[in-house]
Design a protein around this motif. Structure first.
Motif, mmCIF file in Angstrom:
data_model
loop_
_atom_site.group_PDB
_atom_site.id
_atom_site.type_symbol
_atom_site.label_atom_id
_atom_site.label_comp_id
_atom_site.label_asym_id
_atom_site.label_seq_id
_atom_site.Cartn_x
_atom_site.Cartn_y
_atom_site.Cartn_z
ATOM 1 N N ARG A 28 19.935 -28.604 60.514
ATOM 2 C CA ARG A 28 18.833 -29.168 61.307
ATOM 3 C C ARG A 28 17.511 -28.985 60.575
ATOM 4 N NH1 ARG A 28 20.670 -24.549 63.839
ATOM 5 N NH2 ARG A 28 19.126 -22.874 64.140
ATOM 6 N N ALA A 29 16.457 -29.490 61.168
ATOM 7 C CA ALA A 29 15.135 -29.439 60.542
ATOM 8 C C ALA A 29 14.756 -28.006 60.186
ATOM 9 C CB ALA A 29 14.094 -30.039 61.489
ATOM 10 N N GLY A 30 14.217 -27.843 58.977
ATOM 11 C CA GLY A 30 13.792 -26.535 58.528
ATOM 12 C C GLY A 30 14.837 -25.789 57.721
ATOM 13 N N HIS A 31 16.096 -26.211 57.807
ATOM 14 C CA HIS A 31 17.136 -25.567 57.007
ATOM 15 C C HIS A 31 16.982 -25.945 55.539
ATOM 16 C CE1 HIS A 31 20.408 -24.607 60.245
ATOM 17 N NE2 HIS A 31 19.287 -23.938 60.428
ATOM 18 N N ARG A 32 17.403 -25.042 54.683
ATOM 19 C CA ARG A 32 17.475 -25.317 53.253
ATOM 20 C C ARG A 32 18.945 -25.312 52.865
ATOM 21 N NH1 ARG A 32 13.561 -20.645 51.311
ATOM 22 N NH2 ARG A 32 14.693 -19.678 53.026
ATOM 23 N N ILE A 33 19.438 -26.416 52.364
ATOM 24 C CA ILE A 33 20.863 -26.537 52.083
ATOM 25 C C ILE A 33 21.097 -26.955 50.641
ATOM 26 C CG2 ILE A 33 20.845 -28.902 53.025
ATOM 27 C CD1 ILE A 33 23.800 -28.442 53.780
ATOM 28 N N LEU A 34 22.054 -26.294 50.000
ATOM 29 C CA LEU A 34 22.458 -26.637 48.645
ATOM 30 C C LEU A 34 23.777 -27.391 48.732
ATOM 31 C CD1 LEU A 34 22.305 -24.531 45.451
ATOM 32 C CD2 LEU A 34 24.487 -25.568 46.099
ATOM 33 N N ILE A 35 23.829 -28.590 48.155
ATOM 34 C CA ILE A 35 25.032 -29.427 48.191
ATOM 35 C C ILE A 35 25.598 -29.534 46.786
ATOM 36 C CG2 ILE A 35 25.958 -31.712 48.708
ATOM 37 C CD1 ILE A 35 23.791 -31.983 50.847
ATOM 38 N N ASN A 36 26.750 -28.944 46.574
ATOM 39 C CA ASN A 36 27.436 -28.980 45.284
ATOM 40 C C ASN A 36 28.339 -30.213 45.256
ATOM 41 O OD1 ASN A 36 28.565 -28.326 42.820
ATOM 42 N ND2 ASN A 36 30.056 -26.904 43.703
ATOM 43 N N GLY A 37 28.231 -31.011 44.200
ATOM 44 C CA GLY A 37 28.985 -32.256 44.151
ATOM 45 C C GLY A 37 28.206 -33.388 44.802
ATOM 46 N N ALA A 38 26.886 -33.344 44.670
ATOM 47 C CA ALA A 38 26.017 -34.289 45.372
ATOM 48 C C ALA A 38 26.111 -35.714 44.845
ATOM 49 C CB ALA A 38 24.562 -33.821 45.294
ATOM 50 N N GLY A 39 26.709 -35.919 43.677
ATOM 51 C CA GLY A 39 26.796 -37.262 43.122
ATOM 52 C C GLY A 39 28.071 -37.994 43.464
ATOM 53 N N GLY A 40 28.980 -37.355 44.201
ATOM 54 C CA GLY A 40 30.257 -37.977 44.539
ATOM 55 C C GLY A 40 30.196 -38.777 45.821
ATOM 56 N N GLY A 41 31.345 -39.302 46.234
ATOM 57 C CA GLY A 41 31.402 -40.130 47.430
ATOM 58 C C GLY A 41 30.975 -39.385 48.678
ATOM 59 N N VAL A 42 31.500 -38.182 48.893
ATOM 60 C CA VAL A 42 31.107 -37.372 50.044
ATOM 61 C C VAL A 42 29.694 -36.831 49.842
ATOM 62 C CG1 VAL A 42 31.634 -35.311 51.404
ATOM 63 C CG2 VAL A 42 33.491 -36.760 50.573
ATOM 64 N N GLY A 43 29.404 -36.381 48.633
ATOM 65 C CA GLY A 43 28.114 -35.761 48.358
ATOM 66 C C GLY A 43 26.924 -36.671 48.584
ATOM 67 N N THR A 44 27.043 -37.936 48.215
ATOM 68 C CA THR A 44 25.921 -38.858 48.394
ATOM 69 C C THR A 44 25.606 -39.068 49.873
ATOM 70 O OG1 THR A 44 27.494 -40.693 48.131
ATOM 71 C CG2 THR A 44 26.185 -40.093 46.209
ATOM 72 N N PHE A 45 26.655 -39.089 50.704
ATOM 73 C CA PHE A 45 26.409 -39.174 52.148
ATOM 74 C C PHE A 45 25.840 -37.866 52.674
ATOM 75 C CE2 PHE A 45 29.570 -42.696 52.037
ATOM 76 C CZ PHE A 45 28.820 -43.655 52.710
ATOM 77 N N ALA A 46 26.332 -36.737 52.166
ATOM 78 C CA ALA A 46 25.870 -35.432 52.636
ATOM 79 C C ALA A 46 24.385 -35.245 52.361
ATOM 80 C CB ALA A 46 26.685 -34.322 51.970
ATOM 81 N N VAL A 47 23.937 -35.667 51.187
ATOM 82 C CA VAL A 47 22.516 -35.556 50.854
ATOM 83 C C VAL A 47 21.681 -36.374 51.840
ATOM 84 C CG1 VAL A 47 20.744 -36.140 49.149
ATOM 85 C CG2 VAL A 47 22.888 -35.073 48.406
ATOM 86 N N GLN A 48 22.101 -37.589 52.111
ATOM 87 C CA GLN A 48 21.346 -38.450 53.020
ATOM 88 C C GLN A 48 21.307 -37.891 54.438
ATOM 89 O OE1 GLN A 48 21.981 -42.913 52.288
ATOM 90 N NE2 GLN A 48 23.730 -42.000 51.224
ATOM 91 N N LEU A 49 22.446 -37.384 54.911
ATOM 92 C CA LEU A 49 22.516 -36.855 56.273
ATOM 93 C C LEU A 49 21.658 -35.609 56.426
ATOM 94 C CD1 LEU A 49 26.336 -37.330 56.877
ATOM 95 C CD2 LEU A 49 24.510 -38.495 58.125
ATOM 96 N N ALA A 50 21.718 -34.728 55.431
ATOM 97 C CA ALA A 50 20.916 -33.508 55.496
ATOM 98 C C ALA A 50 19.429 -33.837 55.414
ATOM 99 C CB ALA A 50 21.323 -32.558 54.376
ATOM 100 N N ALA A 51 19.066 -34.775 54.542
ATOM 101 C CA ALA A 51 17.663 -35.170 54.420
ATOM 102 C C ALA A 51 17.174 -35.844 55.700
ATOM 103 C CB ALA A 51 17.484 -36.107 53.227
ATOM 104 N N ALA A 52 18.055 -36.652 56.308
ATOM 105 C CA ALA A 52 17.679 -37.325 57.556
ATOM 106 C C ALA A 52 17.470 -36.328 58.691
ATOM 107 C CB ALA A 52 18.748 -38.340 57.948
ATOM 108 N N ALA A 53 18.105 -35.155 58.579
ATOM 109 C CA ALA A 53 17.926 -34.107 59.582
ATOM 110 C C ALA A 53 16.693 -33.250 59.285
ATOM 111 C CB ALA A 53 19.166 -33.219 59.630
ATOM 112 N N ASP A 54 15.918 -33.667 58.276
ATOM 113 C CA ASP A 54 14.699 -32.959 57.866
ATOM 114 C C ASP A 54 14.992 -31.577 57.295
ATOM 115 O OD1 ASP A 54 12.955 -35.043 58.526
ATOM 116 O OD2 ASP A 54 12.872 -34.414 60.627
ATOM 117 N N ALA A 55 16.158 -31.450 56.649
ATOM 118 C CA ALA A 55 16.459 -30.223 55.923
ATOM 119 C C ALA A 55 15.947 -30.367 54.497
ATOM 120 C CB ALA A 55 17.963 -29.961 55.924
ATOM 121 N N GLU A 56 15.700 -29.247 53.841
ATOM 122 C CA GLU A 56 15.275 -29.247 52.444
ATOM 123 C C GLU A 56 16.533 -29.169 51.577
ATOM 124 O OE1 GLU A 56 12.875 -26.338 49.376
ATOM 125 O OE2 GLU A 56 12.207 -26.424 51.468
#
Length: 250
Positions: free
Chosen positions: A143-171
């Motif tokens: 959620r907003a304010g969280h800082r999350i590290l996504i390993n494998g951010a360039g893959g099929g799941v990772g690209t969606f994960a980055v967008q979803l986390a960013a859309a939740a206002d996480a860093e």
């Protein structure tokens, strides 16, 4: 594309088969596009072997002759008990046997295709996006304010994960290869680590949570997280019913 035995890609062959018919609660989909996932690679090889003992894959040969799971297309026909879908509707979702012209699936594994997506784009959504959705929101509770590290951010799941986390206002801190660093930034990552140049496990930034989209050798050498950090979460399995999941905005 039919597969009669486990093995490498050359075990696949184009073959004419009968068109499936939808039963109660099922939908016949005319496939316009299908995507390939690691899931399909495992089904092709019957790997890991332990999966054969569960009965879902097949013991000595594939349980399903036609592979594929992610697809986008149009509803061709519906079986008894199906509401909300009718012939001609454009859909995407989990469609066992997606590597064929027609496939049958249950209605709750389909959702309407957004009109701004092509069939090819839509076919790349189901498994990758729902896995990321469950990992980021259901399991991770990002959620907003969280800082999350996504390993494998360039893959099929990772690209969606980055967008979803960013859309939740996480860093978001994205870990990917050199060729995907610009992509990760464009998807909303605030920080990007190129794992070919830096070992993020040796000096990863303080995060509220960390999440990996795929088990890798590099990840296997990660040190145990400190009490200040949440544990590493593996990729979550896709849900049984897509209609119960909140879909990412495409």
């Amino acid at each position: 594309m039919v597969q009669d035995r486990f093995g490498p890609p050359d075990t696949l062959k184009p073959t004419d088969i009968d068109r499936p018919e939808p039963g109660t609660g099922q939908v016949l989909v005319r496939v316009h596009a299908a995507s390939v996932n690691p899931y399909d690679w495992h089904m092709l090889r019957g790997d890991p072997y332990a999966a054969r003992l569960t009965g879902g894959v097949g013991l000595t040969r594939p349980k399903s002759r036609v592979a594929g799971i992610d697809a986008a297309g149009r509803v061709e026909a519906t079986g008894p008990g199906v509401s909300g879908l009718r012939p001609g509707d454009e859909v995407l979702g989990f469609c066992p046997g997606a590597f064929a012209e027609y496939t049958v699936t249950t209605a709750d594994l389909l959702v309407p295709k957004p009109p701004n997506l092509t069939f090819e784009q839509a076919a790349a959504v189901p498994m990758g996006a729902v896995t990321a959705l469950r990992g980021i929101h259901t399991v991770g509770g990002v959620r907003a304010g969280h800082r999350i590290l996504i390993n494998g951010a360039g893959g099929g799941v990772g690209t969606f994960a980055v967008q979803l986390a960013a859309a939740a206002d996480a860093e978001v801190t994205a870990v990917c290869s050199t060729r995907n660093t610009d992509l990760a930034r464009s998807l909303g990552a605030a920080h990007v680590i190129d794992y070919t140049r830096e070992d993020f496990t040796a000096s990863r930034p303080a995060t509220t949570s960390s999440w990996t989209t795929w088990a890798t050798t590099r990840y296997a050498h990660s040190a145990a997280p400190s009490p200040r950090r949440a544990p590493w979460w593996p990729t979550a399995a896709a849900p049984r019913a897509m209609s119960s999941a909140r879909w990412p905005r495409c």
